[in-house]
Scaffold this active site. Structure first.
Site, mmCIF file in Angstrom:
data_model
loop_
_atom_site.group_PDB
_atom_site.id
_atom_site.type_symbol
_atom_site.label_atom_id
_atom_site.label_comp_id
_atom_site.label_asym_id
_atom_site.label_seq_id
_atom_site.Cartn_x
_atom_site.Cartn_y
_atom_site.Cartn_z
ATOM 1 C CB CYS A 178 70.161 53.208 85.952
ATOM 2 S SG CYS A 178 69.275 51.667 85.726
ATOM 3 C CG HIS A 318 75.127 54.458 82.662
ATOM 4 N ND1 HIS A 318 74.743 54.736 83.951
ATOM 5 C CD2 HIS A 318 74.270 53.504 82.221
ATOM 6 C CE1 HIS A 318 73.685 53.993 84.264
ATOM 7 N NE2 HIS A 318 73.387 53.241 83.234
ATOM 8 C CG HIS A 355 73.864 49.490 87.543
ATOM 9 N ND1 HIS A 355 73.624 50.695 88.157
ATOM 10 C CD2 HIS A 355 73.225 49.550 86.351
ATOM 11 C CE1 HIS A 355 72.860 51.443 87.370
ATOM 12 N NE2 HIS A 355 72.602 50.775 86.267
#
Lengths: 430, 425
Positions: A178, A318, A355
């Site tokens: 990620c 994030h 995401h």
């Protein structure tokens, strides 16, 4: 005193769950519109998680045109081609036959991609009862597809994009889960500072919204199971958050030397001013509760930019909407920002977009640049219930008009790779 | 002025051995690890050779058995090689001698750079039982996959596993990257690590490349594309007919010369420069004129601040495919004219290691410099007349200086060149 070469962001392109270009995406994020819905790309009705943040109404043939190019492109490559094209058009500059070697390409790319339909072909030939027998590949009627093989190679997207745009300089693909997109931009910054390129097309692309990708995250229990309330499923920092929502998409930015950008009269969104990069060395899936790791990345990035926490007005967190990740994130921010914690507006745009995995860092970098340009901190949407452990100054309710001197974007990956980028308002750059 | 960057540790595992010295011994004595594939019954396959790592207990590679369940074969190789390089550097013992706050700084200033193969087809086969049971019914697949697929599936297959586990094991918490750029991943990891040290982003870093390409589906497609030889790698030979897969990992420990000297470390070589250039030709095609590798070499020379005449030997990519060897020769000629230094390639010994190929070649370029010998290519019988004259040979040659050039090429028209030196003590 920061003596390093200044790097300008002069072009932005995005294909996301909330818009198929940068303008639409940015408008959706400001309005707090959710791009999360029931999965429609494939039949997910039997999966424990049936929601996702899909790119919608994306007509690859119309956007890209070239059928041969499309044949060589996976779903995420197509997003990448469209976003990169938009970024170059936006920047008003692109590689030519004479300067292609001075263009670099840095991308955060997803895991090796095998399309589910292609996987089914191999399964039927080699594993009709589930167990793999390699000799199935040798049967005369096995429909070997060399183009599908090429598409599946880890640097296939890189190969496709450098070829399409004629980029012949430093070219690299990174994968730190990620954090990939953030690390790709950090690499691009370094490549430009070292003088290895005059321009870099940098970004990320990913799509794990397919049966195997969705299965993989379901197995880890990382996803929100709010199948009946998809719009609110991603609610970073909310006390009731219960996992992230899998998204897909791409973002690209055009980066170039500040003075050259000025000289050609380019519009400059922001300075990409600093990069920080660390490993948490904790656990593969968990973030350290005290923020160790992300703390170092943020401090390095600020030092690299020659800035102090006092000048950070916006943080694009994030903020995946998982319990531990958001907490760790806040602990890290608290440590880095100290007394200035309350002055920085914080939001996670994953609240709308979900995401985007390997593309997340690149999309969020683009968001920071747009936030600086327009003086707006986008809303941390779908938040209702405070979590006392996430005591940061969240942008709640609606987006917040705010002159941003410096913005900070964090990307934290599975395995503990942490990337932090710092963006600076071009008006403040000498 | 860039600070000087040195190598203080090397690590390698491949079909030719588990130790750098043992692999080197095989290279100088003409032993090749290419043999019949044993990991599946390849008896009916048009290509049935590779340089496999065989007869090695996973616990020899990674002691922690619990970890074996969390990672895949390629990761075992990578963790092993990285550990060897770190161990040889003596840095772990050095860290133990430091005060607690100096240890914190040491860890924050230690980086990890990985070049990862990025994934295998075989990892997706874990879904086959569920796919077979659901017979193409996705709804049923969605209801049942969790009965047969390991809950840790994603984590086992993360391309950045080596990066993270090296960090976790050795507490290296600084600058890092995991590069998934086919064959050039490993060498780019070295180049990025060296650049991070030069820029002061870290004081030391381990660079590691790892890959495990020997699997049926990959072999099948490479063979169909005409990239594989059914026998061996005959670099630059008239009868060369393709490459052969290997597998494994290689690693180097990099430090600033100032740090290494201050702790009296044994210096195994010096990093001089790197260059990277893409040909923008798509996944498979290479330009016949050698444009990409030529530019990569020129960039590396400029980065190192040396002239072509100063290069003492070349470790070529030399993968044994007709197009790659021919265009690589063109590139060498474009840079070095009619007088290139002695050239060799090592893939005949340990196969084509894909993401590891360039970093493995770097390890043995350093060994070649140290031993002042350019090993021969024993599979080279008749130099391709189209490439002649070219200073390649089945017999050993002598380096012209203490500097080596390593050339690495990969899918996507990627080219990376590295220059290293071993100071003549």
């Amino acid at each position: 005193m920061n003596h390093r070469k200044k790097i300008a962001i002069t072009g932005i392109g995005m294909v996301t769950p909330v818009g198929n270009d940068a303008r639409t995406t940015w408008a959706s994020l400001q309005a707090g519109r959710s791009g999360i819905a029931t999965i429609r790309y494939f039949d997910a009705s039997g999966f424990p998680v049936r929601i996702g943040a899909e790119v919608k109404g994306f007509d690859a043939a119309a956007v890209i045109g070239n059928p041969k190019l499309l044949k060589n492109a996976t779903r995420s490559h197509r997003f990448a081609l469209a976003a990169a094209e938009e970024a170059l058009t936006d920047a008003g500059i692109r590689p030519t036959a004479t300067d292609g070697h001075r263009w670099g390409f840095c991308v955060g790319a997803g895991m090796m991609g095998v399309d589910f339909r292609e996987l089914e072909i191999v399964q039927k030939a080699c594993a009709p009862d589930g167990e793999f027998n390699p000799d199935g590949l040798l049967f005369p009627d096995f429909p070997a597809d060399p183009i599908a093989f090429c598409r599946s190679q880890t640097n296939a997207g890189l190969a496709l994009l450098t070829r399409h745009f004629g980029i012949q300089g430093y070219a690299t693909a990174v994968h730190t889960a990620c954090a990939s997109g953030g690390q790709a931009l950090g690499t691009a910054l370094k490549v430009l500072r070292r003088g290895q390129a005059d321009y870099v097309l940098a970004g990320g692309f990913d799509s794990m919204l397919n049966p195997t990708g969705l299965s993989a995250f379901c197995l880890l229990g990382a996803l929100s199971t709010d199948n009946d309330a998809p719009e609110r499923a991603s609610r970073p920092f909310d006390a009731t958050r219960n996992g992230f929502v899998l998204g897909e998409g791409a973002a690209f930015l055009v980066l170039e030397n500040w003075d050259a950008a000025r000289a050609r009269g380019a519009k400059i969104y922001a300075e990409l001013a600093g990069d920080g990069n660390s490993l948490s060395c904790y656990r593969i899936t968990d973030s350290p509760p005290d923020g160790d790791g992300p703390i170092q990345a943020m401090r390095q990035a600020l030092a690299d930019a020659g800035l102090t926490p006092e000048s950070v007005d916006y943080v694009n967190a994030h903020g995946t909407s998982t319990l531990m990740n958001d907490r760790s994130k806040c602990a890290a921010l608290r440590a880095v920002m100290g007394a200035h914690l309350g002055n920085a507006s914080v939001s996670s745009t994953k609240s709308c977009m979900g995401h985007l995995i390997a593309a997340a860092g690149a999309v969020e970098a683009a968001v920071c640049a747009l936030a600086i340009r327009d003086g707006i901190a986008p809303v941390n949407a779908h938040y209702a219930q405070p979590d006392p452990e996430c005591d940061v100054n969240l942008v709640l309710g609606k987006s917040r008009p705010l002159r941003i001197r410096a913005a900070l974007s964090n990307s934290l990956g599975f395995g503990g790779s942490n990337s932090c980028l710092v963006f600076r308002n071009p008006e403040d750059v000498q | 002025m860039n600070p000087k960057i040195v190598f203080t540790g090397l690590g390698a595992v491949c079909g030719a051995g588990l130790k750098v010295d043992a692999i080197w011994d095989g290279i100088v004595n003409g032993r090749s690890a290419i043999k019949a594939i044993s990991s599946w019954d390849a008896g009916r396959w048009p290509v049935r050779v590779a340089a496999e790592v065989t007869g090695v207990d996973n616990r020899t590679l990674v002691e922690d058995r619990k970890l074996h369940k969390m990672i895949s074969r390629t990761d075992l190789f990578g963790l092993y090689a990285a550990h060897c390089a770190i161990e040889q550097s003596g840095l772990l013992a050095h860290r133990e001698s430091l005060a607690p706050d100096a240890v914190v700084r040491f860890n924050d200033r230690s980086g990890v750079f990985a070049g990862s193969g990025g994934g295998n087809f075989v990892c997706n086969y874990d879904f086959f039982p569920a796919m077979a049971a659901s017979g193409g019914d996705l709804k049923k697949f969605g209801e049942t996959f969790s009965d047969s697929v390991n809950p840790m599936w994603l984590l086992r297959n993360l391309p950045n596993n080596v990066l993270c586990h090296v960090g976790i094991r050795h507490h290296f918490k600084g600058a890092n990257a995991c590069i998934t750029n086919h064959c050039v991943g490993g060498v780019l990891a070295v180049a990025e690590a060296a650049s991070a040290l030069r820029a002061g982003e870290a004081d030391r870093a381990v660079a590691v490349g790892h890959d495990a390409t020997i699997e049926a589906e990959t072999l099948f497609h490479y063979q169909r594309l005409g990239l594989l030889s059914p026998e061996t790698i005959r670099s630059f030979d008239r009868d060369r007919d393709g490459t052969v897969f290997g597998e494994g990992a290689a690693a180097v420990m990099l430090e600033t010369a100032a740090d290494a000297q201050a702790r009296n470390a044994t210096i195994l070589g010096e990093f001089l420069g790197s260059g990277c250039a893409s040909e923008a030709t798509g996944v498979l095609r290479v330009r016949p004129d050698g444009d990409g590798p030529a530019r990569a070499i020129k960039l590396a020379l400029a980065d190192a601040g040396i002239s072509p005449a100063q290069v003492g030997l070349i470790v070529a990519h030399a993968n044994g495919t007709p197009a790659s060897d021919a265009s690589e020769t063109q590139a060498i000629r474009r840079v070095f004219g009619d007088n290139p230094p002695p050239i060799t390639g090592f893939k005949w010994a340990y196969g084509h290691l894909i993401a590891v190929s360039g970093i493995m070649d770097l390890v043995f370029a350093l060994m070649a410099l140290r031993h002042k010998i350019v090993p021969g290519i024993p599979t080279l019988k008749t130099l391709d007349p189209a490439l002649a004259p070219l200073p390649v040979s089945a017999a050993p040659q002598t380096p012209r200086s203490d500097i080596a050039l390593v050339i690495c090429r990969g899918f996507g028209g990627m080219n990376v060149a590295l220059l290293v030196r071993v100071p003549s003590s």
